[in-house]
Design an enzyme around this catalytic site. Sequence first.
Site, PDB file in Angstrom:
ATOM      1  N   LYS A   9      -1.494   7.755  10.563  1.00  0.00           N
ATOM      2  CA  LYS A   9      -1.113   6.816  11.620  1.00  0.00           C
ATOM      3  C   LYS A   9      -0.698   7.538  12.904  1.00  0.00           C
ATOM      4  O   LYS A   9      -0.502   8.762  12.898  1.00  0.00           O
ATOM      5  CB  LYS A   9       0.004   5.909  11.100  1.00  0.00           C
ATOM      6  N   TYR A  49      -5.606  -5.343  10.315  1.00  0.00           N
ATOM      7  CA  TYR A  49      -4.411  -5.827   9.608  1.00  0.00           C
ATOM      8  C   TYR A  49      -4.341  -7.358   9.590  1.00  0.00           C
ATOM      9  O   TYR A  49      -3.250  -7.920   9.456  1.00  0.00           O
ATOM     10  CB  TYR A  49      -3.153  -5.239  10.254  1.00  0.00           C
ATOM     11  N   PHE A  57       6.252  -8.986  11.230  1.00  0.00           N
ATOM     12  CA  PHE A  57       6.098  -7.642  11.804  1.00  0.00           C
ATOM     13  C   PHE A  57       4.696  -7.385  12.343  1.00  0.00           C
ATOM     14  O   PHE A  57       4.407  -6.275  12.808  1.00  0.00           O
ATOM     15  CB  PHE A  57       6.460  -6.563  10.769  1.00  0.00           C
ATOM     16  N   ARG A  85      -2.233   5.964  -3.454  1.00  0.00           N
ATOM     17  CA  ARG A  85      -1.024   5.130  -3.321  1.00  0.00           C
ATOM     18  C   ARG A  85       0.195   5.837  -3.926  1.00  0.00           C
ATOM     19  O   ARG A  85       1.293   5.758  -3.389  1.00  0.00           O
ATOM     20  CB  ARG A  85      -1.238   3.775  -4.007  1.00  0.00           C
ATOM     21  N   THR A  91       6.273   2.118   0.804  1.00  0.00           N
ATOM     22  CA  THR A  91       6.050   1.739   2.215  1.00  0.00           C
ATOM     23  C   THR A  91       7.225   2.160   3.088  1.00  0.00           C
ATOM     24  O   THR A  91       7.040   2.676   4.196  1.00  0.00           O
ATOM     25  CB  THR A  91       5.851   0.211   2.317  1.00  0.00           C
ATOM     26  N   ARG A 102       5.069  10.022   2.490  1.00  0.00           N
ATOM     27  CA  ARG A 102       5.992   9.256   3.350  1.00  0.00           C
ATOM     28  C   ARG A 102       7.396   9.839   3.322  1.00  0.00           C
ATOM     29  O   ARG A 102       8.103   9.816   4.339  1.00  0.00           O
ATOM     30  CB  ARG A 102       5.962   7.779   2.955  1.00  0.00           C
ATOM     31  N   GLU A 126     -12.414  -1.527   3.992  1.00  0.00           N
ATOM     32  CA  GLU A 126     -11.727  -0.714   5.009  1.00  0.00           C
ATOM     33  C   GLU A 126     -12.549   0.511   5.403  1.00  0.00           C
ATOM     34  O   GLU A 126     -12.538   0.911   6.576  1.00  0.00           O
ATOM     35  CB  GLU A 126     -10.347  -0.310   4.486  1.00  0.00           C
TER      36      GLU A 126
HETATM   37  P1  CMP Z   1       0.473  -0.161   5.497  1.00  0.00           P
HETATM   38  O1  CMP Z   1       0.350   0.420   4.146  1.00  0.00           O
HETATM   39  O2  CMP Z   1      -0.382   0.393   6.564  1.00  0.00           O
HETATM   40  O3  CMP Z   1       0.212  -1.742   5.415  1.00  0.00           O
HETATM   41  C1  CMP Z   1       0.801  -2.668   6.287  1.00  0.00           C
HETATM   42  C2  CMP Z   1       1.862  -2.044   7.124  1.00  0.00           C
HETATM   43  O4  CMP Z   1       2.792  -2.953   7.649  1.00  0.00           O
HETATM   44  C3  CMP Z   1       2.703  -1.119   6.268  1.00  0.00           C
HETATM   45  O5  CMP Z   1       1.983   0.016   5.944  1.00  0.00           O
HETATM   46  C4  CMP Z   1       3.903  -0.905   7.169  1.00  0.00           C
HETATM   47  O6  CMP Z   1       3.691   0.109   8.123  1.00  0.00           O
HETATM   48  C5  CMP Z   1       3.979  -2.240   7.857  1.00  0.00           C
HETATM   49  N1  CMP Z   1       5.068  -3.014   7.277  1.00  0.00           N
HETATM   50  C6  CMP Z   1       5.156  -3.501   6.047  1.00  0.00           C
HETATM   51  N2  CMP Z   1       6.309  -4.172   5.884  1.00  0.00           N
HETATM   52  C7  CMP Z   1       6.945  -4.078   7.045  1.00  0.00           C
HETATM   53  C8  CMP Z   1       8.192  -4.559   7.497  1.00  0.00           C
HETATM   54  N3  CMP Z   1       8.994  -5.275   6.708  1.00  0.00           N
HETATM   55  N4  CMP Z   1       8.529  -4.270   8.756  1.00  0.00           N
HETATM   56  C9  CMP Z   1       7.694  -3.569   9.554  1.00  0.00           C
HETATM   57  N5  CMP Z   1       6.504  -3.089   9.176  1.00  0.00           N
HETATM   58  C10 CMP Z   1       6.142  -3.339   7.929  1.00  0.00           C
END
Ligand code: CMP
Length: 140
Positions: A9, A49, A57, A85, A91, A102, A126
């Site tokens: 990212k 997305y 968000f 994953r 996340t 991460r 994707e």
């Molecule tokens: P990603 O795996 O790219 O998939 C969706 C993205 O949304 C996730 O990673 C986060 O970067 C973002 N995301 C998910 N939950 C939240 C949240 N509660 N607040 C902000 N960003 C979020």
Amino acid sequence: MEQTLAILKPDSYAAGNTGRILAHLEAEGFTIRGLRIVHLTQEQAGAFYAVHAERPFYGSLVDFMTSGPCVPVALERENGVKHLRQIMGATNPAEAAEGTIRKQFATNIENNAIHGSDSAENAQIELAFFFSSSDLIAAQ
Ligand code: CMP
């Protein structure tokens, strides 16, 4: 062998962590079949997305993903989707296990260093978002 898509990212690119994360992926047994550097438009990030369009968000996520270049990577490995994953970590980096990407490279739940496809079916969708089949290097 199973293909999956990672996106390093904009936070990873801006911090100069692209090479370190790619090295980590290769050390985990992934073969890189395709690699690009792209600066997404709002329209492209919004489409990628779209599944999150109703989430609070979503706007912020799209702004972040368009804030600078990112690095989509086509990866292949046995059990590739699940393994990516696992090594990405949770996340929210505050909840990510030691040694995960991460945990090492993410700042917060939004600036979380890397995206990985969540199923083999979504991986194919994707991958096609960023790569045409002629862009992908076949297994040697
Ligand atoms: P990603 O795996 O790219 O998939 C969706 C993205 O949304 C996730 O990673 C986060 O970067 C973002 N995301 C998910 N939950 C939240 C949240 N509660 N607040 C902000 N960003 C979020």
